[in-house]
Scaffold this active site. Structure first.
Site, PDB file in Angstrom:
ATOM      1  N   THR A 174       9.420  -4.969 -12.647  1.00  0.00           N
ATOM      2  CA  THR A 174      10.234  -4.859 -11.441  1.00  0.00           C
ATOM      3  C   THR A 174      10.580  -3.394 -11.249  1.00  0.00           C
ATOM      4  O   THR A 174      10.788  -2.668 -12.225  1.00  0.00           O
ATOM      5  CB  THR A 174      11.532  -5.686 -11.549  1.00  0.00           C
ATOM      6  OG1 THR A 174      12.447  -5.296 -10.523  1.00  0.00           O
ATOM      7  CG2 THR A 174      12.207  -5.489 -12.888  1.00  0.00           C
ATOM      8  N   CYS A 186       8.871  -2.737  -4.277  1.00  0.00           N
ATOM      9  CA  CYS A 186       9.414  -3.950  -4.868  1.00  0.00           C
ATOM     10  C   CYS A 186       8.204  -4.794  -5.232  1.00  0.00           C
ATOM     11  O   CYS A 186       7.265  -4.913  -4.437  1.00  0.00           O
ATOM     12  CB  CYS A 186      10.307  -4.687  -3.882  1.00  0.00           C
ATOM     13  SG  CYS A 186      10.801  -6.328  -4.435  1.00  0.00           S
ATOM     14  N   GLU A 202       7.597  -7.755  -5.272  1.00  0.00           N
ATOM     15  CA  GLU A 202       7.304  -8.928  -4.436  1.00  0.00           C
ATOM     16  C   GLU A 202       6.709  -8.570  -3.074  1.00  0.00           C
ATOM     17  O   GLU A 202       6.194  -9.449  -2.375  1.00  0.00           O
ATOM     18  CB  GLU A 202       8.576  -9.769  -4.200  1.00  0.00           C
ATOM     19  CG  GLU A 202       9.023 -10.600  -5.379  1.00  0.00           C
ATOM     20  CD  GLU A 202       9.817  -9.795  -6.384  1.00  0.00           C
ATOM     21  OE1 GLU A 202       9.926 -10.221  -7.546  1.00  0.00           O
ATOM     22  OE2 GLU A 202      10.330  -8.711  -6.009  1.00  0.00           O
TER      23      GLU A 202
END
Length: 239
Positions: free
Chosen positions: A83, A196, A198
């Site tokens: 992350t 990020c 995601e």
């Protein structure tokens, strides 16, 4: 082949991308049924988010530092924090282990410089965009990071946490992110960091109006390069 240690679960949506990409990259390089030697410790993201919201970064560092140590004890020869946001505490995590911590910001900065990009827009969580650690680390490599304005930062943060981390992909949200990129281009951005892990679920870095750099893919490739360094095989990550 060296063993890769992954601190995952933040969120598990992107951790699954890491696992798939790492194994696909190893198979592509070694052929046949080859796959990576991987250890993953997947944390409860709800607990980490609670620490983030409370500003308890020291507690988060202690938690992930313990996970990193466990991975090393289990046999990991490098560690990745899967992350961007939690690289805010990467120095504390790295201090708990004696194997390399492969740093997502450093690897992304190297990819940007190799492509000649020096003024990227950073799309990420509010913590990553506003805490300064990302821009400061990038500046050490000569990269000047731009962030969206306050309203666009809120939009991006909410899309990440309310949708992408829950596996929800909306065309409307994709349009909003692309509009943010268009505004940044008008302000002088020369590229986009999908900052990020995601965001790759909703934006294709190769289908943007500016060159895109997907930190998930860049980070995964760095892990594979490390793992296969003794195999005499190394490939560069394309932006």
């Amino acid at each position: 082949m060296r063993t890769i240690g992954l601190i995952g679960g933040m969120s598990f949506e992107s951790s699954a991308v890491y696992y798939r990409q790492i194994n696909e990259m190893v198979r592509d390089q070694l052929g046949g049924l080859s796959s990576a030697e991987v250890l993953m410790y997947s944390v409860n993201f709800a607990e980490i988010v609670a620490l983030q919201k409370a500003g308890r970064w020291d507690d988060a560092a202690a938690r992930l530092g313990d996970v990193a140590h466990r991975l090393q004890v289990a046999g990991a020869e490098c560690v990745l924090i899967c992350t961007n946001t939690m690289h805010l505490i990467a120095p504390e995590v790295a201090a708990r282990i004696s194997v390399p911590l492969i740093h997502i910001i450093d690897e992304t900065a190297a990819a940007l410089k190799a492509a000649g990009s020096v003024k990227p827009l950073l799309l990420a969580t509010r913590y990553t965009m506003e805490h300064g650690f990302y821009a400061e680390r990038m500046a050490e490599s000569g990269v000047s990071v731009m962030v969206p304005g306050p309203e666009d930062r809120t939009v991006t943060h909410d899309i990440i946490f309310n949708e992408l981390c829950a596996g929800i992909i909306k065309d409307e949200s994709r349009r909003k992110l692309n509009a943010i990129i268009e505004r940044a281009k008008a302000d002088g951005a020369d590229s986009v960091i999908l900052g990020c892990t995601e965001i790759c679920l909703i934006l294709d870095p190769n289908a943007l109006i500016l060159p895109g750099f997907d930190t998930t893919t860049i980070h995964a490739q760095a892990a594979v390069d490390f793992a296969l360094a003794d195999e005499g095989v190394r490939s560069s990550c394309a932006a």
